[in-house]
Design a protein around this motif. Structure first.
Motif, PDB file in Angstrom:
ATOM      1  N   LYS A 240      -0.814   5.944   3.004  1.00  0.00           N
ATOM      2  CA  LYS A 240      -1.822   5.084   3.626  1.00  0.00           C
ATOM      3  C   LYS A 240      -1.254   4.413   4.872  1.00  0.00           C
ATOM      4  O   LYS A 240      -1.949   4.278   5.884  1.00  0.00           O
TER       5      LYS A 240
ATOM      6  N   GLU B 204      -1.455   6.804   7.614  1.00  0.00           N
ATOM      7  CA  GLU B 204      -2.836   6.910   8.100  1.00  0.00           C
ATOM      8  C   GLU B 204      -3.127   5.809   9.120  1.00  0.00           C
ATOM      9  O   GLU B 204      -3.745   6.055  10.169  1.00  0.00           O
TER      10      GLU B 204
ATOM     11  N   ILE C 292       0.859  -1.178   0.000  1.00  0.00           N
ATOM     12  CA  ILE C 292       0.000   0.000   0.000  1.00  0.00           C
ATOM     13  C   ILE C 292       0.897   1.229   0.000  1.00  0.00           C
ATOM     14  O   ILE C 292       2.098   1.132   0.262  1.00  0.00           O
TER      15      ILE C 292
END
Length: 199
Positions: free
Chosen positions: A159, A162, A155
């Motif tokens: 991300k 996050e 990913i």
């Protein structure tokens, strides 16, 4: 004392006890890995690198060496995938099984790391941190983390950040246990199988 503070205290005690048990219980395996690394390629058994930890405090992170000597100089900006030719023969197995991370249990005993938490990045990464991203440093870095069981290198970096920030803001012992359970799945089935799958 708040509930979250109590949980963090429990987390630290659990970290110390679990790390000590694993290190002592599997000592013969660690000695075997040390021998295999020495037989497989020239160089040190351990890879040691300075990383930013809790509240940006710099510490030395320990890993079993999985790459050929000098390869770490080429890593910046390039992910190390499982078929990377810089990885040694035994290194492929250690990375796939996550056993290369085991020496970081020493970091856990020293209070520099936790079993679960945002993975420690290279010091150079701090240059790109915003105030928001810096929140990932508000907890001790971990051997495994929410980003690592949600796809990790499969990913985007943003991300992963996050996920790290979400973990810091929503930490609980229950969340740690869920991450540990999925970590077992990642070891057996691979990080790519969990890309984009919410915990």
């Amino acid at each position: 004392m708040s509930n979250k503070t109590i949980q963090k205290c429990v987390k630290r005690v659990m970290d110390f006890v679990v790390a000590l048990i694993i290190l002592l219980l599997f000592m013969p395996l660690w000695l075997l890995i040390t021998l295999l690394i020495k037989i497989d390629s020239k160089g040190s058994v351990f890879f040691i690198q300075a990383r930013p930890g809790y509240h940006q405090k710099i510490f030395n992170v320990y890993k079993f060496r999985t790459m050929r000597i000098g390869s770490e100089k080429m890593i910046k900006g390039r992910e190390v995938l499982k078929d990377d030719d810089r990885i040694t023969g035994i290194g492929k197995f250690l990375r796939r099984s996550k056993l290369d991370e085991i020496p970081q249990l020493i970091n856990v005993l020293k209070g520099e790391m936790s079993i679960v938490g945002p993975r420690p990045e290279r010091i150079a990464s701090l240059e790109d941190y915003t105030e928001e991203i810096s929140k990932r440093l508000n907890m001790r870095p971990g051997l495994t983390g929410l980003a690592q069981v949600s796809g990790n290198i499969y990913i985007s970096l943003s991300k992963r950040y996050e996920y790290d920030i979400y973990y810091v803001e929503h930490f609980s012992i229950l969340l740690d246990l869920r991450i540990l359970i999925r970590t077992v799945g990642v070891i057996f089935f691979g990080e790519d199988k969990y890309a984009g799958k919410e915990l």
